[in-house]
Design an enzyme around this catalytic site. Structure first.
Site, PDB file in Angstrom:
ATOM      1  N   TYR A 127     -13.615  29.035  25.525  1.00 20.13           N
ATOM      2  CA  TYR A 127     -13.965  27.642  25.784  1.00 20.13           C
ATOM      3  C   TYR A 127     -12.689  26.828  26.017  1.00 20.13           C
ATOM      4  O   TYR A 127     -12.610  26.026  26.956  1.00 20.13           O
ATOM      5  CB  TYR A 127     -14.748  27.092  24.602  1.00 20.13           C
ATOM      6  CG  TYR A 127     -15.148  25.643  24.718  1.00 20.13           C
ATOM      7  CD1 TYR A 127     -16.116  25.236  25.623  1.00 20.13           C
ATOM      8  CD2 TYR A 127     -14.569  24.676  23.894  1.00 20.13           C
ATOM      9  CE1 TYR A 127     -16.499  23.904  25.714  1.00 20.13           C
ATOM     10  CE2 TYR A 127     -14.935  23.348  23.979  1.00 20.13           C
ATOM     11  CZ  TYR A 127     -15.897  22.968  24.891  1.00 20.13           C
ATOM     12  OH  TYR A 127     -16.267  21.643  24.980  1.00 20.13           O
ATOM     13  N   SER A 141     -11.328  18.991  25.890  1.00 21.90           N
ATOM     14  CA  SER A 141     -11.392  19.166  24.440  1.00 21.90           C
ATOM     15  C   SER A 141      -9.987  19.437  23.936  1.00 21.90           C
ATOM     16  O   SER A 141      -9.153  19.989  24.665  1.00 21.90           O
ATOM     17  CB  SER A 141     -12.308  20.348  24.077  1.00 21.90           C
ATOM     18  OG  SER A 141     -12.171  20.676  22.699  1.00 21.90           O
ATOM     19  N   LYS A 180     -11.188  24.443  29.234  1.00 23.44           N
ATOM     20  CA  LYS A 180     -10.781  23.052  29.072  1.00 23.44           C
ATOM     21  C   LYS A 180      -9.328  22.848  29.482  1.00 23.44           C
ATOM     22  O   LYS A 180      -8.961  21.773  29.988  1.00 23.44           O
ATOM     23  CB  LYS A 180     -11.028  22.597  27.632  1.00 23.44           C
ATOM     24  CG  LYS A 180     -12.504  22.569  27.274  1.00 23.44           C
ATOM     25  CD  LYS A 180     -13.283  21.719  28.271  1.00 23.44           C
ATOM     26  CE  LYS A 180     -14.762  21.738  28.093  1.00 23.44           C
ATOM     27  NZ  LYS A 180     -15.475  20.883  29.064  1.00 23.44           N
TER      28      LYS A 180
END
Length: 261
Positions: free
Chosen positions: A164, A151, A168
């Site tokens: 998060y 991402s 990534k």
């Protein structure tokens, strides 16, 4: 007619999180170019429906799909996915680690140990497990493609989605490490870093008028991405056409990460 550069006839692909969204679009496109595809996701009925849709398409001459439900955070279930692929077709040539979780947002000061551990096991360790299960065969045959869906939040700082993003960023480092270790033996490892696409995971963003206005102002393309625009990059990285791309993170974001404004 499929270009030889993109022909996946005889190749077997395992794609996690492929019962819908980016994963399904990628599975469908790879099957259209001849690949045998393992559809996996947490819901068995959704996996079966996705595989059935691919198998029912009369335009897919050699492409084929099977459904194997799987929670990627459980090693034994991942082993079942790989075992089913080997039982059916005798090999795994392509892995697309697409599934991930994003169960929490907030300040690092409020991050609980159990939440962090869940993020890391599902988003990072599962990909390591998959590599350990599939790379030996790829190396033996001298051909392999390991694609991770990361991402753009792994490239940018953010006070809300930082955990998060941390996972990534780890994905991006993992493919660099794999490229250094295995590129000379025919295995390519790369990341795709999507911007905001109209997927279920990003629903809170593309349904929020304030977020839509902000994104359109900042993004040079002035729109969210379409799922097929990720699938096309996945096909490139899975095929012979992508054979000299290794250890890279390709941002598919409409130019979001290059925009200063």
């Amino acid at each position: 007619m499929t270009s030889p550069l993109f022909d996946l006839s005889g190749k077997v692909a395992v794609i996690t999180g492929s019962s819908r969204g980016i994963g399904f679009a990628s599975a469908r496109l790879m099957a259209a170019h001849g690949a045998k595809v393992v559809i996996c996701g947490r819901k068995a009925d959704a996996c079966e429906a996705a595989a059935a849709e691919i198998n029912a398409d009369p335009g897919f001459d050699s492409g084929e799909a099977i459904a194997v439900p799987c929670n990627i955070g459980r090693k034994d279930e991942l082993q079942t996915v790989v075992a089913r692929a080997n039982e059916r077709w005798g090999r795994v040539d392509i892995v697309m680690a697409n599934a991930a979780i994003h169960p929490w947002t907030g300040s690092v000061l409020d991050l609980r140990d159990e939440t962090f551990n869940k993020f890391m096991q599902v988003n990072v360790q599962s990909s390591i497990w998959l590599a350990q299960m599939t790379l030996p065969g790829m190396l033996e045959r001298g051909y392999g493609r390991f694609i991770m869906v990361a991402s753009v939040v792994g490239l940018l700082g953010d006070p809300v989605t930082g955990t998060y993003g941390l996972t990534k960023a780890a994905d991006m480092q993992f493919v660099r490490n794999m490229a250094m270790e295995f590129a000379s033996r025919g295995v390519c490892a790369n990341c795709i870093a999507p911007g905001t696409f109209k997927t279920e995971m990003a629903r809170s963003q593309w349904e929020d008028p304030a977020m839509v206005a902000w994104y359109q102002q900042r993004n040079p393309s002035k729109r969210f991405g379409e799922i097929d625009e990720i699938a096309g990059v996945a096909l490139l990285l899975a095929s012979r056409a992508g054979g000299y791309i290794n250890g890279q993170t390709i941002a598919v974001d409409g130019g979001h990460t290059i925009s200063f404004r």
